[in-house]
Design a protein around this motif. Structure first.
Motif, short mmCIF file in Angstrom:
data_model
loop_
_atom_site.label_atom_id
_atom_site.label_comp_id
_atom_site.label_asym_id
_atom_site.label_seq_id
_atom_site.Cartn_x
_atom_site.Cartn_y
_atom_site.Cartn_z
N VAL A 13 0.75 -1.25 0.10
CA VAL A 13 -0.01 -0.15 0.04
C VAL A 13 0.89 1.23 0.01
N PRO A 14 0.95 2.21 -1.08
CA PRO A 14 1.80 3.19 -1.10
C PRO A 14 1.23 4.21 -0.05
N GLU A 15 2.03 5.24 0.08
CA GLU A 15 1.49 6.45 0.87
C GLU A 15 0.24 6.86 0.56
N THR A 16 -0.84 6.87 1.61
CA THR A 16 -2.31 6.98 1.15
C THR A 16 -2.88 7.87 2.32
N THR A 60 -0.98 10.53 6.79
CA THR A 60 -0.88 9.48 5.77
C THR A 60 -0.26 8.00 6.13
N TYR A 61 -0.45 7.12 5.59
CA TYR A 61 -0.40 5.71 5.94
C TYR A 61 0.28 5.15 4.69
N ALA A 62 1.26 4.33 4.97
CA ALA A 62 1.93 3.26 3.91
C ALA A 62 1.86 1.69 4.66
N THR A 76 3.76 2.66 8.31
CA THR A 76 4.17 3.90 8.39
C THR A 76 3.12 4.97 8.60
N LEU A 77 2.93 5.62 9.67
CA LEU A 77 1.96 6.72 9.96
C LEU A 77 2.60 7.96 10.05
N LYS A 78 2.19 8.93 9.35
CA LYS A 78 2.65 10.45 9.20
C LYS A 78 1.55 11.38 9.34
N LEU A 79 2.05 12.58 10.08
CA LEU A 79 1.04 13.70 10.27
C LEU A 79 0.88 14.24 8.92
N PRO A 80 -0.06 15.20 8.73
CA PRO A 80 -0.15 15.97 7.54
C PRO A 80 1.33 16.58 7.07
#
Length: 306
Positions: free
Chosen positions: A187-190, A201-203, A225-229
């Motif tokens: 799953v690419p960064e989504t 975003t989630y990958a 991987t979890l990232k903030l906006p």
């Protein structure tokens, strides 16, 4: 006596032939169903880059991950099995218990998921009859593959995205004498809800090794991987099944395969051979009794003196 034995053998032979036919037609479908007594613990280990909310710094930490899956018998039936899955992910420091309380700083994530799947196909079933009132509708495969899994792409549930993604067949691999099929998820960064009420975003990548006979997942490894906006990292985790979990899964799969082979391959052939022998023996006994020259049954003398 010969006549009685002959008819008994004919009856037994007919019964055994019916068993053989059922063994090749009805029994495989009946046997290849997700059991209703599932109660399994799965353990994973790995590491993570995790944002420390107290310091605002990203720290690299060891990870201990437990997944407990158990059947809800009250919501399951002959066609559908309902599950409750509890996941506990902790920082593996100072020998933490499998599941931590909410105020423990070593806690990364606790979650509970309820879902139902078809006992034959393993596909998620979205029917309120089998689900808790607050259950999230699932789709695709969730916790296992179908019996007699194929070398193809399957839809596989992603709980963060809330829909199924592709699990693409990669090839075969031998794990301790058990042939498995490998499937890969990428799953690419989504954009997704990475925390409750927080978008980001989630990958995700995941590789799963599946026993194609029973559909059970033997080995699994993945990253998330979890990232903030803003692009700031919240969590970057990589985990894999422990060696003990893999070995347990291999042993369980081999035992299940042996049972299936016994029921669907050995029993029908044994019943067929025994049935034919019984029929042959019965016919021979009855035919011999009726052949010309066969000794007649002696009759009791009449008019005997008292």
């Amino acid at each position: 006596m010969r006549k009685v034995l002959g008819w008994l053998l004919l009856f037994l032979g007919g019964f055994l032939l019916v068993v053989a036919v059922l063994g090749w037609t009805w029994l495989p479908d009946a046997a290849k169903r997700t059991p209703l007594n599932v109660d399994t613990y799965t353990y994973l280990t790995g590491e993570a880059d995790k944002l420390n909310p107290a310091t605002g710094e990203v720290e690299n930490v060891p990870v201990a991950y437990q997944s407990h899956t158990v059947v809800d018998p009250d919501k399951s039936d002959d066609d559908v099995v309902a599950f409750v899955n509890t996941k506990c992910i902790n920082i593996d420091e100072n020998d933490p218990p499998d599941c931590l309380e909410g105020d423990d700083p070593r806690l990364i994530q606790n979650s509970i998921d309820t879902f139902a799947t078809d006992r034959h196909t393993a596909m998620a079933v979205d029917d309120a009859k089998y689900l808790a009132a607050d259950a999230v509708p699932h789709e695709g495969l969730v916790n296992k593959w179908p019996f007699d899994a194929e070398k193809k792409t399957y839809p596989y549930w992603d709980g963060t995205l809330g829909y199924a993604v592709d699990a693409v067949y990669q090839g075969t691999q031998d794990i301790d004498g058990l042939e498995t099929y490998e499937y890969a998820v990428d799953v690419p960064e989504t954009e997704a809800e990475i925390l409750e009420g927080t978008q980001g975003t989630y990958a995700h990548t995941e590789n799963l090794w599946v026993d194609p006979v029973t559909g059970s997942i033997i080995k699994q490894e993945g990253t998330q991987t979890l990232k903030l906006p803003s692009g700031d990292l919240v969590l970057d985790i990589a985990v894999v099944y422990t060696d003990e979990t893999v070995q347990t899964n291999v042993d369980d799969a081999k035992a299940s395969i042996s049972q299936l082979n016994l029921l669907t391959k050995v029993v029908p052939w044994v019943a067929l051979v025994a049935g034919l022998l019984s029929l042959g023996g019965g016919f021979l006994l009855l035919r011999r009794r009726n052949e010309p020259g066969a000794p007649a049954q002696e009759e009791a003398p009449t008019g005997a003196a008292v």
